[in-house]
Design an enzyme around this catalytic site. Structure first.
Site, PDB file in Angstrom:
ATOM      1  N   CYS A  52     -13.776   1.207   7.806  1.00  9.49           N
ATOM      2  CA  CYS A  52     -13.019   0.651   6.683  1.00  9.49           C
ATOM      3  C   CYS A  52     -13.111   1.558   5.457  1.00  9.49           C
ATOM      4  O   CYS A  52     -14.179   2.090   5.150  1.00  9.49           O
ATOM      5  CB  CYS A  52     -13.570  -0.715   6.289  1.00  9.49           C
ATOM      6  SG  CYS A  52     -13.745  -1.884   7.638  1.00  9.49           S
ATOM      7  N   HIS A  86      -9.242   4.203  -1.894  1.00 13.52           N
ATOM      8  CA  HIS A  86      -7.879   3.677  -1.786  1.00 13.52           C
ATOM      9  C   HIS A  86      -7.534   2.816  -2.998  1.00 13.52           C
ATOM     10  O   HIS A  86      -7.375   1.607  -2.880  1.00 13.52           O
ATOM     11  CB  HIS A  86      -7.779   2.883  -0.474  1.00 13.52           C
ATOM     12  CG  HIS A  86      -6.430   2.327  -0.161  1.00 13.52           C
ATOM     13  ND1 HIS A  86      -5.257   2.802  -0.722  1.00 13.52           N
ATOM     14  CD2 HIS A  86      -6.057   1.325   0.687  1.00 13.52           C
ATOM     15  CE1 HIS A  86      -4.242   2.111  -0.244  1.00 13.52           C
ATOM     16  NE2 HIS A  86      -4.701   1.207   0.606  1.00 13.52           N
ATOM     17  N   CYS A 129       0.815  -1.221   0.000  1.00 18.24           N
ATOM     18  CA  CYS A 129       0.000   0.000   0.000  1.00 18.24           C
ATOM     19  C   CYS A 129       0.844   1.266   0.000  1.00 18.24           C
ATOM     20  O   CYS A 129       0.318   2.373  -0.107  1.00 18.24           O
ATOM     21  CB  CYS A 129      -0.974  -0.003   1.178  1.00 18.24           C
ATOM     22  SG  CYS A 129      -2.278  -1.239   0.946  1.00 18.24           S
TER      23      CYS A 129
END
Ligand SMILES: [Zn+2]
Lengths: 137, 390
Positions: free
Chosen positions: B206, B332, B87
């Site tokens: 989340c 994301h 990430c």
């Protein structure tokens, strides 16, 4: 009948075989290491065995997983001591046959030999954790 | 070190993040590149670019090498390198471009990041190594980060409500941010009452699964005047890896890799955490941002809950964190995430962040990613610091 990765880790999975760094005492599990992950030394290693009763350092309870997994599925970071003396190994541990509400940080948990999953129809066995017998809340 | 070349950011572009089934990864990259070229004050053409770095974890299996960037942008006959670092992929791509310019090897570098997250949801599950024995056994992303939440609450008395406040803050910012995937607001009760994903984390703890692309242009001090009179300078960068298997107890309540990367970046910039005025940090989950306050040195270890309670990281606080809404609201798309964060810091320091502009006249801004890898036992962090002053 194991696929190669599972053949290589069979002694770890089935007998909790581990290796202790002769330079710093760090315990490698399940890999049979060469360079030490903690002290960085090209170390010599002593074979050791982990005790199947470890301590929960943290945990979660997974609720959303692919359908081949049972949910809720508790998962912990465990410290597993060596059979003899020395430092514990820090590993992930899946729980089984345990009410998630009975899990807490600092509790002991017992490794029990279970079928973990199948590879091409063949069962792979290893340890899962339960709250020890005679230790019910 | 005085022979090193100073590095400036001169352009930032991105597409609106979201569920973009109608766009291919090529479509997204081309649009982000065009938006970035258009953003350069005095203009830039593709022919000005000397080298490019392409951040993607290629979760949908369609980009594999630097060619994945060359094809949609027409950037051939030059070095184009694909970067993958979990990430921290986008921020690592940015760092690689900066290092090349700093070393004097490149005058104009493109950084582009992209991810088609919605084309292949299974990639996320595979990435979490569900089928490994012992190492990474059955560990999903919410579990990896949730393990820190359970321990942080036990060790420091951090409350569920404090963790939820991160989501409330970031959704409030995201609702004002034009490129965000989710633009709704919520309160603490909404977060605490949302469906449980992995105890102790709920749905609103989340980040969503989001497609997106972003691009940044970095140039050397030698050519900066050709492109802008108002550059933003790269003050420092750091990158480090660590693993909880190494036995450090700090890794149960945070990420030593972040501390290490931040330490490198602060040292290179010659500043401390106190000098940071605005930050874009990795909030893949609420708890990730809370422990990152501590790992970056914005507060003491264990004080992350008090830090959010104090209001300091709010948009009108002393050190706004995630003015763009963060990963929680903006989304994301892994390869694009770090690049978009750098872009937001660039715009914040130029005073061009619009509805989410920090009103503390920021001098220094920090960008941070933390990723997990190696069967969910290891973590990799990259931190970049931008500055208004050279
Ligand atoms: Zn060692």
């Amino acid at each position: 009948m194991f696929e190669p990765p599972y053949t290589r880790t069979r002694a770890a999975n089935e007998r909790l075989r581990a290796h202790e760094c002769d330079a710093c005492g760090w315990v490698s599990f399940p890999e049979q290491p060469q360079f030490c992950k903690r002290c960085g030394v090209d170390a010599s290693w002593s074979e050791t065995r982990l005790h199947p009763r470890g301590t929960v350092r943290s945990y979660v309870v997974q609720q959303r997983l692919p359908e081949e997994f049972e949910t809720p599925l508790p998962l912990a970071v465990m410290d597993m001591p060596q059979e003899e003396s020395g430092e514990p190994a820090r590993v992930y541990g899946l729980f089984t046959e345990t009410d998630p509400a009975d899990i807490e940080i600092g509790m002991e948990a017992e490794g029990v030999f279970r079928r973990v999953f199948d590879v091409a129809g063949l069962p792979i066995h290893s340890f899962k954790f339960t709250r020890p017998r005679g230790d019910r809340l | 070190m005085s022979s090193e070349t100073d590095v400036a950011v001169v352009g930032a572009g991105m597409i609106d993040f979201g569920e973009l089934f109608e766009q291919s990864i090529d479509d997204m990259l081309a649009a982000a590149f065009r938006d970035c070229l258009d953003d350069v004050d005095k203009g830039m053409s593709p022919a000005d670019v000397d080298a490019a770095w392409f951040g993607t974890i290629d979760i949908a299996d369609n980009a594999s090498s630097g060619l994945g960037l060359s094809h949609p942008t027409g950037l051939f006959e030059m070095p184009v390198t694909r970067v993958e670092n979990a990430c921290a992929t986008g921020s690592s791509a940015f760092r690689s471009a900066v290092e090349s310019v700093r070393a004097g090897n490149t005058d104009v570098a493109l950084v582009a990041g992209a991810e088609k997250m919605r084309d292949s949801a299974a990639g996320l599950i595979e990435g979490a190594a569900l089928d490994q024995v012992w190492r990474g056994r059955g560990v999903t992303m919410p579990a990896f980060f949730g393990l820190r939440a359970t321990r942080h609450m036990e060790e420091y008395g951090t409350t569920r409500e404090q963790i939820a406040k991160i989501s409330v803050k970031n959704h409030e910012n995201g609702a004002k941010y034009p490129h965000a995937h989710y633009r709704f607001t919520c309160d603490v009760d909404d977060v605490v009452d949302s469906p449980q994903v992995t105890y102790p984390l709920n749905l609103y703890d989340c980040c969503p699964v989001t497609d997106g692309a972003a691009a940044t242009l970095v140039v050397s001090e030698d050519v900066v005047d050709e492109f802008t009179d108002d550059p933003i300078w790269v003050a420092g960068s750091g990158l480090s890896v660590d693993s909880f298997e190494r036995g450090n107890d700090e890794s149960l309540v945070g990420f030593p890799a972040t501390e290490q990367a931040a330490g490198q970046a602060y040292e290179q910039a010659g500043i401390t955490a106190d000098d940071i005025d605005v930050a874009e940090v990795h909030d893949c989950f609420t708890i990730t941002e809370l422990v990152t306050y501590e790992d970056l040195g914005f507060c003491e270890k264990g004080d992350g809950g008090a830090f959010i309670d104090s209001g300091e990281p709010l948009l009108d606080g002393e050190t706004p964190v995630n003015p763009s809404g963060g990963l929680l609201a903006k989304g994301h798309p892994i390869g694009a995430t770090g690049v978009a964060q750098v872009n937001e810091i660039y715009e914040q320091l130029r005073g061009e962040a619009g509805a989410v502009q920090a009103d503390n006249d920021p001098e220094y801004g920090l960008q941070h990613n933390i990723g997990i890898g190696r069967n969910a036992t290891g973590s990799v962090s990259c931190v970049n610091i931008l500055s208004r002053q050279r």
